[in-house]
Design an enzyme around this catalytic site. Structure first.
Site, mmCIF file in Angstrom:
data_model
loop_
_atom_site.group_PDB
_atom_site.id
_atom_site.type_symbol
_atom_site.label_atom_id
_atom_site.label_comp_id
_atom_site.label_asym_id
_atom_site.label_seq_id
_atom_site.Cartn_x
_atom_site.Cartn_y
_atom_site.Cartn_z
ATOM 1 N N SER A 109 1.040 -0.983 0.021
ATOM 2 C CA SER A 109 -0.096 0.046 -0.116
ATOM 3 C C SER A 109 1.037 1.341 0.007
ATOM 4 O O SER A 109 2.161 1.163 0.365
ATOM 5 C CB SER A 109 -0.677 -0.102 1.256
ATOM 6 N N TYR B 265 -1.473 -0.481 10.737
ATOM 7 C CA TYR B 265 -1.686 -0.917 9.251
ATOM 8 C C TYR B 265 -0.215 -0.443 8.500
ATOM 9 O O TYR B 265 0.400 -1.089 7.633
ATOM 10 C CB TYR B 265 -2.694 -0.199 8.579
#
Length: 264
Positions: free
Chosen positions: A140, A153
């Site tokens: 990501s 995350y």
């Protein structure tokens, strides 16, 4: 490398990017092993794309369990005879400021996103070395820029990227390929399932899902990256390449932009 007749293991294949990858790969002629904790959803995906059942194998797998990751690879080899591609896609997100989040939430996110990648890669590595295969990490932009409210995350995606880059360098002259892809916001269940400060799912998406990148676009980019033996790809320009470039040269500017966007 053409994926036709290659054996591809996909984690997190019951929804979102993983589901789209499974469908795209089968349509491209690959043999696909679908793994996630949701067996019913896996079977639905397999039945929809491969009614004959000859090109797909469903293996319910919790990637936080190293024994189940070993079993995933063992069943793949037993059914198809070899392994060519591992797509580490299983992942969860979280939404909470660090001072409010329960540490168990960070453990859970790291266990799925980072340790799940480590366990599956460890189990698959000997067979991918034998086939001169490919390891894919679905990372990501958050694996390059720390996002407010996403401590677990971002940390997990930074860790995944560092781990896979090291694997690439360790086995540089063996024929093993490592491809890391960093999509921007993508239509999937990940935001609804994102963990809040106490570990409960968020339950709804804070974004306009219709304006986000489609899971099908990401799946196609993953397949093309495998076939062209790419090392790394960021899928968006403004929230991807431009943000990464600015973060390198003007990090304070990016911090202000990112903070304002996340708060909004």
């Amino acid at each position: 490398m053409n994926v036709a007749d290659k054996v591809v293991v996909i984690t997190g294949a019951s929804s979102g990017i993983g589901r789209a990858c499974a469908i795209d790969m089968v349509r491209a002629g690959a043999k696909v092993v679908l793994a996630s904790r949701n067996e019913l959803e896996l079977c639905a995906v397999a039945d929809s794309v491969d009614p004959s059942g000859r090109r797909t194998l469903v293996v319910p797998t919790d990637v936080t369990n190293p024994e189940q990751c070993q079993q995933l690879i063992a069943e793949t080899l037993s059914y198809f005879g070899h392994l060519d591609v591992l797509i580490n896609n299983a992942g969860i997100s979280m939404r909470a400021d660090f001072d409010k989040v329960d540490i168990k939430v960070l453990h859970e996110v790291m266990n799925v996103n980072f340790w799940g990648t480590v366990y599956c890669t460890k189990a698959a590595l000997p067979h991918l070395l034998a086939s001169h295969g490919t390891i894919v990490g679905v990372s990501s932009v958050a694996g390059h820029i720390g996002l407010p409210g996403r401590t677990g995350y971002s940390a997990s995606k930074f860790a995944m990227r560092g781990f896979l880059e090291t694997i690439r360098n360790e086995y540089l002259h063996t024929g093993l390929k490592v491809f890391i892809i960093a999509p921007s916001y993508t239509t999937s269940n990940v935001r609804k399932a994102a963990l809040t400060a106490n570990g409960t799912p968020q339950g709804s998406s804070p974004l306009d899902e219709e304006r986000l990148m489609s899971a099908e676009k990401v799946a196609k980019a993953i397949r093309k990256g495998i076939e062209s033996e790419r090392r790394f790809r960021v899928l968006s320009f403004v929230e991807g390449w431009l943000a990464l470039w600015l973060n390198k040269w003007c990090p304070s500017v990016v911090s202000k932009i990112v903070s304002k966007k996340i708060i909004k």
